[in-house]
Design a protein around this motif. Structure first.
Motif, PDB file in Angstrom:
ATOM      1  N   CYS A  58       0.872  -1.309   0.023  1.00 30.60           N
ATOM      2  CA  CYS A  58      -0.044  -0.166   0.019  1.00 30.60           C
ATOM      3  C   CYS A  58       0.697   1.138   0.111  1.00 30.60           C
ATOM      4  N   LEU A  59       2.046   1.365   0.568  1.00 30.91           N
ATOM      5  CA  LEU A  59       2.935   2.236   0.768  1.00 30.91           C
ATOM      6  C   LEU A  59       3.433   2.468  -0.671  1.00 30.91           C
ATOM      7  N   ALA A  60       3.705   1.520  -1.311  1.00 30.01           N
ATOM      8  CA  ALA A  60       4.241   1.928  -2.877  1.00 30.01           C
ATOM      9  C   ALA A  60       3.373   2.559  -3.699  1.00 30.01           C
ATOM     10  N   LYS A  61       2.080   2.422  -3.526  1.00 25.29           N
ATOM     11  CA  LYS A  61       0.980   2.582  -4.265  1.00 25.29           C
ATOM     12  C   LYS A  61       0.709   4.342  -4.089  1.00 25.29           C
ATOM     13  N   LEU A  62       1.444   4.927  -2.860  1.00 29.96           N
ATOM     14  CA  LEU A  62       1.121   6.368  -2.684  1.00 29.96           C
ATOM     15  C   LEU A  62       2.150   7.454  -3.582  1.00 29.96           C
ATOM     16  N   ALA A  63       1.871   8.483  -3.630  1.00 32.18           N
ATOM     17  CA  ALA A  63       2.782   9.437  -4.178  1.00 32.18           C
ATOM     18  C   ALA A  63       3.782   9.778  -3.239  1.00 32.18           C
ATOM     19  N   SER A  64       4.978  10.264  -3.578  1.00 28.41           N
ATOM     20  CA  SER A  64       6.137  10.645  -3.163  1.00 28.41           C
ATOM     21  C   SER A  64       5.981  11.549  -1.672  1.00 28.41           C
ATOM     22  N   GLN A  65       5.026  12.220  -1.828  1.00 31.05           N
ATOM     23  CA  GLN A  65       4.654  13.288  -0.737  1.00 31.05           C
ATOM     24  C   GLN A  65       4.017  12.457   0.146  1.00 31.05           C
ATOM     25  N   GLN A  66       3.026  11.772  -0.114  1.00 33.36           N
ATOM     26  CA  GLN A  66       2.081  10.982   0.895  1.00 33.36           C
ATOM     27  C   GLN A  66       3.320   9.684   1.709  1.00 33.36           C
ATOM     28  N   GLN A  67       4.013   9.373   0.815  1.00 30.11           N
ATOM     29  CA  GLN A  67       4.844   8.362   1.429  1.00 30.11           C
ATOM     30  C   GLN A  67       5.906   9.010   2.530  1.00 30.11           C
ATOM     31  N   GLN A  68       6.179  10.155   2.149  1.00 26.81           N
ATOM     32  CA  GLN A  68       7.062  10.806   3.106  1.00 26.81           C
ATOM     33  C   GLN A  68       6.336  11.107   4.363  1.00 26.81           C
ATOM     34  N   ILE A  69       5.089  11.426   4.401  1.00 29.19           N
ATOM     35  CA  ILE A  69       4.195  11.689   5.467  1.00 29.19           C
ATOM     36  C   ILE A  69       4.330  10.432   6.407  1.00 29.19           C
ATOM     37  N   VAL A  70       3.929   9.394   5.690  1.00 30.44           N
ATOM     38  CA  VAL A  70       3.996   8.122   6.505  1.00 30.44           C
ATOM     39  C   VAL A  70       5.380   7.655   7.240  1.00 30.44           C
ATOM     40  N   ARG A  71       6.315   8.033   6.490  1.00 34.57           N
ATOM     41  CA  ARG A  71       7.641   8.043   7.049  1.00 34.57           C
ATOM     42  C   ARG A  71       8.082   8.717   8.205  1.00 34.57           C
ATOM     43  N   ASP A  72       7.817   9.944   7.955  1.00 29.55           N
ATOM     44  CA  ASP A  72       7.825  11.018   9.190  1.00 29.55           C
ATOM     45  C   ASP A  72       6.946  10.643  10.248  1.00 29.55           C
ATOM     46  N   LEU A  73       5.910   9.851  10.339  1.00 29.39           N
ATOM     47  CA  LEU A  73       5.084   9.362  11.231  1.00 29.39           C
ATOM     48  C   LEU A  73       5.641   8.233  12.102  1.00 29.39           C
ATOM     49  N   HIS A  74       6.380   7.300  11.436  1.00 35.25           N
ATOM     50  CA  HIS A  74       7.064   6.071  11.796  1.00 35.25           C
ATOM     51  C   HIS A  74       8.340   6.701  12.353  1.00 35.25           C
ATOM     52  N   ALA A  75       8.907   7.475  11.847  1.00 36.31           N
ATOM     53  CA  ALA A  75      10.188   8.116  12.745  1.00 36.31           C
ATOM     54  C   ALA A  75       9.957   8.851  13.826  1.00 36.31           C
ATOM     55  N   TRP A  76       8.889   9.510  13.776  1.00 36.54           N
ATOM     56  CA  TRP A  76       8.418  10.122  15.060  1.00 36.54           C
ATOM     57  C   TRP A  76       8.050   8.859  16.158  1.00 36.54           C
ATOM     58  N   ARG A  99       9.303   5.744  16.444  1.00 34.84           N
ATOM     59  CA  ARG A  99      10.326   5.155  16.778  1.00 34.84           C
ATOM     60  C   ARG A  99      11.185   6.116  17.782  1.00 34.84           C
ATOM     61  N   SER A 100      11.136   7.378  17.427  1.00 36.75           N
ATOM     62  CA  SER A 100      11.897   8.123  18.288  1.00 36.75           C
ATOM     63  C   SER A 100      11.647   8.232  19.741  1.00 36.75           C
ATOM     64  N   LYS A 101      10.160   8.259  19.943  1.00 40.67           N
ATOM     65  CA  LYS A 101       9.566   8.208  21.186  1.00 40.67           C
ATOM     66  C   LYS A 101       9.977   6.848  21.795  1.00 40.67           C
ATOM     67  N   GLU A 102       9.709   5.824  21.187  1.00 38.30           N
ATOM     68  CA  GLU A 102      10.053   4.778  21.821  1.00 38.30           C
ATOM     69  C   GLU A 102      11.240   4.420  22.311  1.00 38.30           C
ATOM     70  N   GLN A 103      12.413   4.910  21.286  1.00 37.42           N
ATOM     71  CA  GLN A 103      13.803   4.567  21.766  1.00 37.42           C
ATOM     72  C   GLN A 103      14.225   5.654  23.145  1.00 37.42           C
ATOM     73  N   LEU A 104      13.571   6.783  23.221  1.00 40.14           N
ATOM     74  CA  LEU A 104      13.865   7.600  24.077  1.00 40.14           C
ATOM     75  C   LEU A 104      13.172   7.072  25.515  1.00 40.14           C
ATOM     76  N   SER A 105      12.085   6.374  25.383  1.00 40.96           N
ATOM     77  CA  SER A 105      11.500   5.626  26.449  1.00 40.96           C
ATOM     78  C   SER A 105      12.286   4.369  26.869  1.00 40.96           C
ATOM     79  N   SER A 106      12.741   3.893  25.875  1.00 42.85           N
ATOM     80  CA  SER A 106      14.011   2.474  26.337  1.00 42.85           C
ATOM     81  C   SER A 106      14.927   3.042  26.732  1.00 42.85           C
ATOM     82  N   VAL A 107      15.601   4.072  26.420  1.00 40.46           N
ATOM     83  CA  VAL A 107      16.621   4.471  27.147  1.00 40.46           C
ATOM     84  C   VAL A 107      16.558   5.001  28.522  1.00 40.46           C
ATOM     85  N   LYS A 108      15.599   5.786  28.621  1.00 38.17           N
ATOM     86  CA  LYS A 108      15.141   6.476  30.087  1.00 38.17           C
ATOM     87  C   LYS A 108      14.699   5.275  30.919  1.00 38.17           C
TER      88      LYS A 108
END
Length: 653
Positions: free
Chosen positions: A469-487, A489-498
Motif C-alpha cells: 500500500c505504501l508503494a502505491k502512494l505518491a512521494s509526498q504521501q509516502q514521506q508523511i507515513v515515514r515521518d510518522l514512523h520516525a516520530w 520510533r524516536s519516542k519508543e527509543q527515548l522511552s527505552s533509554v530512560k
C-alpha cells in the motif's frame, strides 16, 4: 500568483492590468479571489534557511513539527512513567487547589450512562429506508453526471424514513449555505464505531448533548424550520445487525468493506461527504439527469467515547473557585469548568466553532481535551495545532483545495497524519480552548488489533501501513507515513533509554545501601566484637587494629601485628565473629546562635585600647616617648631646625 492547483508556481502578476482582465486567470474559490503574493527574502536569510531546512524531515518547518506531540502509551511501546507523563512535582497542591477534578460534580458516570441508553421513540413502529451512495474518482467536473462508469465504492445509508428525509433536506440546505456562520444547526456528525454496540456513547439525544428533538412521523421532507441535527453511526457490514438491535432508531452509514481500519473509515466518510451520487432511476422529466449529487461543505467526525463538554470561563470576583499559582512558576489556574444542568453542551461547543471567522480558512478544527489542566489554559483559540483528536470538523472544500485526505490504508495515527499533511501543504488548523471535552477509554475498538500486533522491537513501518500500500502512494504521501514512523520510533527509543537508566539507578541504589564510614569498611571476617557478642563501635582500638591489618595485607606487607593476632576484650578470647557494626547515627547539628556583632566590636576595641595603654606605660618607664610615632615626629622637627640654622649662618657669611 498560484497556478490552477493553487499555491506557488504560477505566472507572474502584471500590476499594469486591470482586475477584470485578471479575474479569469486568478484561482477563485467560494466566490472570492484567492491571491498569494510571495516576496523574495534577503540573501542572508535565504542562506540561513537553506542550512537549517531539511527536506522531507520531521522538523523541516515550524508548522507540522511532530516532535512536539506527546505520543499515546496505548499505541506505542513507551513507558509513561519514564517519559514523565502525568507527573507533577506540585500534584498535591494542584489537587488541593482544584486544578485536577475527576470526581464530584465532574463525575462522568451519569453522562456515560445517558449516552449508552437508546432513546425511546414516540411510536414503536419501525420503518427503515435505505439510500445507496456512489462515490467516483475525483475529477474536475461540475456537472451532475458522475465522471466515470466504475465507482470507487458504494456505501449504504440506512435508517428510519424521517431520518433519511432529514439527511436529504440538510444536504440541500447546506448546499445553498452562503457561509458557515449562518448555519443555525451543528453540521452533520459521523461516529465511526466497531465492536462496541452496547458500550459506545451513541445517544446524542441526551439532555447534555443535543437535547431531545421531535421526529416527523410522516415520510414527507421536513421544511427548513423542522430540520434537526444529523447524527450518523458508521458501522461495518458484518456488525450492522448488532448495532441495529442495540440502536434500532439510529441513522447508520454501512461501509463497503470490513476490517480495513480507522483510516479507511474516515476516508470513506470524507469522500461521501465531499461528493456522492444517488441513483434516481428513470427521470420523470425528459432530459433530466439520472443522478443526484449529495455534498456537504463541512462535517464532524466524532469518537464513540465522548461523554461531556465543559465551557471554560475566566475566574472572576464572584467565582466559587480560587486562583492557584505554583511556587515553581508552573501551571496557573485561570479558568473554571461550567456546565449547567440540562444545557446541551455539545451543541453549544459545536456552534461556537462554526461561528468563528477563521473557520473558512481552517482545514481541520477541533477542541481541547481535558487532562486535568484545562483550567490552566490562558488562550481560548490556537491555530496550526496538530493535537486534534476524538472530535474534528473537516472543511471539505479547503481539504479538496489542498489535495489532502485521510490515508485509507493507515492503521494508526490517522488524525495526526491528516493534520501533518495540512500543515505541510500550507494549510491551517484551529483549536478551540474555550471548551474542553471528556472521553472514556475502552479496551475493544477499531485499533485493538493494531495495538496487539506490536512486536518486541517496537513499532515497524508495516504496523502503520503495508509495503504494497505504501508503494502505491505518491512521494509526498509516502514521506508523511515515514515521518510518522520516525516520530513513533524516536519516542519508543527515548522511552527505552530512560527506562534502562532508571532501572540501573534503582538497582545500584538498592545494592549499595546506606553509606558506611571508612573504619567500618573492613571485610566481615576481620570485624571484631566484644565479649557479649555485640560488634564494637567504630573508632574503638580493636577495630582500628583490624583495619590496619587489612590495609597491611592489601599493600603486600608480610606478617601481622601482634596486637591483631588475637583480639580479646577484657582478657577473654572472642568466641565468634559478629555482624558488621552499625554506623553511628549522625548527630543533628545544634542550632547556631545569633551573633551579636556590636558586642564583639566593643570587646575588640576595649582589648586594643588596653594593649596600647600598656605599651605607652612601658615606654615612659624607659624614658622614651609614649609611642614610636611621637619619637619620629620629634626627630623630624629637630632635624628641620638644624637645617634652618645652617642656612642662616651661610647667608650671613
Amino acid at each position: 500568483f498560484g497556478g490552477s492547483g493553487g499555491g506557488s508556481g504560477g505566472g507572474k502578476l502584471d500590476l499594469g492590468q486591470s482586475l477584470q482582465v485578471l479575474r479569469k486567470l486568478l484561482p477563485v474559490q467560494d466566490g472570492r479571489i484567492a491571491l498569494t503574493i510571495t516576496l523574495p527574502a534577503p540573501p542572508e536569510a535565504q542562506a540561513d534557511g537553506a542550512e537549517k531546512k531539511r527536506p522531507g524531515g520531521m522538523g523541516c518547518s515550524g508548522k507540522g513539527n511532530l516532535s512536539k506531540l506527546r505520543i499515546s502509551t496505548r499505541y506505542a511501546d513507551v513507558n509513561g512513567d519514564s517519559l514523565g507523563f502525568h507527573r507533577s512535582s506540585t500534584m498535591q497542591a494542584k489537587i488541593d487547589a482544584g486544578v485536577y477534578q475527576w470526581s464530584g460534580q465532574f463525575a462522568q458516570a451519569p453522562f456515560i450512562e445517558a449516552m449508552r441508553t437508546a432513546p425511546e421513540p414516540k411510536s414503536s413502529e419501525l420503518i427503515l429506508d435505505s439510500k445507496e451512495l456512489f462515490v467516483f474518482p475525483e475529477r474536475n467536473q461540475t456537472s451532475g453526471q458522475p465522471p466515470g462508469k466504475e465507482p470507487l465504492f458504494r456505501a449504504t445509508l440506512r435508517g428510519p424514513v424521517e431520518l433519511i428525509a432529514n439527511w436529504e433536506a440538510t444536504c440541500e440546505q447546506l448546499g445553498r449555505l452562503q457561509s458557515a456562520q449562518s448555519s443555525p444547526l451543528p453540521f452533520p456528525v459521523f461516529i465511526p464505531t466497531r465492536g462496541r454496540a452496547h458500550r459506545a456513547n451513541l445517544n446524542w439525544e441526551a439532555d447534555h448533548v443535543y437535547g431531545s428533538y421531535q421526529h416527523d412521523d410522516s415520510s414527507a421532507k421536513p421544511g427548513a424550520g423542522s430540520l434537526f441535527p444529523v447524527v450518523c453511526i458508521v458501522v461495518e457490514p458484518d456488525e450492522e445487525e448488532d448495532y441495529r438491535d442495540a440502536w434500532p432508531f439510529a441513522l447508520t452509514l454501512v461501509l463497503p468493506e470490513s476490517g480495513r481500519g480507522p483510516g479507511f473509515v474516515r476516508w470513506v466518510v470524507q469522500r461521501v461527504c465531499s461528493r456522492s451520487y444517488l441513483w434516481l432511476g428513470k427521470p420523470k422529466v425528459p432530459g433530466a439527469s439520472k443522478w443526484q449529487v449529495r455534498r456537504l461543505p463541512y462535517a464532524w467526525i466524532a469518537d464513540d467515547g465522548l461523554s461531556m463538554f465543559y465551557r471554560l470561563a475566566v475566574l472572576g470576583p464572584q467565582s466559587e473557585q480560587h486562583h492557584y499559582i505554583s511556587e515553581r512558576n508552573g501551571a496557573q489556574r485561570v479558568k473554571e469548568r461550567i456546565a449547567p444542568a440540562g444545557t446541551p453542551m455539545f451543541r453549544d461547543a459545536f456552534l461556537t466553532v462554526q461561528k468563528h471567522t477563521f473557520l473558512p480558512r481552517s482545514a481541520v478544527s477541533g477542541f481541547l481535551r481535558d487532562d486535568g489542566t484545562a483550567v490552566c489554559k490562558k488562550l481560548d483559540w490556537k491555530s496550526d495545532e496538530m493535537s486534534l483528536y476524538k472530535i474534528v470538523l473537516l472543511n471539505l472544500n479547503e481539504l479538496r483545495r489542498l489535495n489532502v485526505e485521510y490515508q485509507k490504508d493507515l492503521k494508526m495515527y490517522e488524525d495526526i497524519a491528516l493534520t501533518h499533511q495540512v500543515l505541510r501543504g500550507g494549510g491551517h488548523t484551529m483549536k478551540c480552548q474555550g471548551y474542553c471535552y471528556w472521553a472514556a477509554h475502552t479496551s475493544a475498538g477499531g485499533c485493538t488489533e493494531q495495538r496487539q500486533k506490536r512486536g518486541p522491537e517496537g513499532t515497524s513501518l508495516d504496523d502503520l501501513m503495508s509495503a504494497s500500500c505504501l508503494a502505491k502512494l505518491a512521494s509526498q504521501q509516502q514521506q508523511i507515513v515515514r515521518d510518522l514512523h520516525a516520530w513513533v520510533r524516536s519516542k519508543e527509543q527515548l522511552s527505552s533509554v530512560k527506562s534502562a537508566g532508571s532501572a540501573v539507578a534503582s538497582s545500584s541504589s538498592a545494592a549499595t545501601g546506606p553509606s558506611q564510614s571508612k573504619e567500618a569498611r573492613v571485610p566481615s571476617k576481620a570485624l571484631p566484637s566484644s565479649s557479649s557478642g555485640r560488634a564494637l563501635p567504630p573508632g574503638s582500638a580493636p577495630l582500628k587494629a583490624a583495619a590496619a591489618s587489612a590495609k597491611l595485607k592489601k599493600d603486600g606487607g608480610g606478617g601481622r601485628p601482634a596486637s591483631t593476632a588475637k583480639i580479646v576484650d577484657g582478657g577473654k578470647k572472642q568466641g565468634r565473629l559478629s555482624k558488621e557494626p552499625k554506623p553511628k547515627k549522625k548527630r543533628e547539628p545544634k542550632p547556631k546562635k545569633e551573633r551579636d556583632y556590636r558586642a564583639e566590636y566593643v570587646r575588640r576595641k576595649k582589648r586594643r585600647l588596653e594593649k596600647e595603654a600598656k605599651i605607652r606605660a612601658e615606654r615612659r618607664a624607659m624614658g622614651l616617648p609614649s609611642s614610636p610615632e611621637v619619637e619620629g615626629g620629634r626627630k623630624r622637627r629637630r632635624k628641620a631646625k638644624e637645617n634652618a640654622g645652617d642656612s642662616d649662618s651661610s647667608s650671613d657669611s
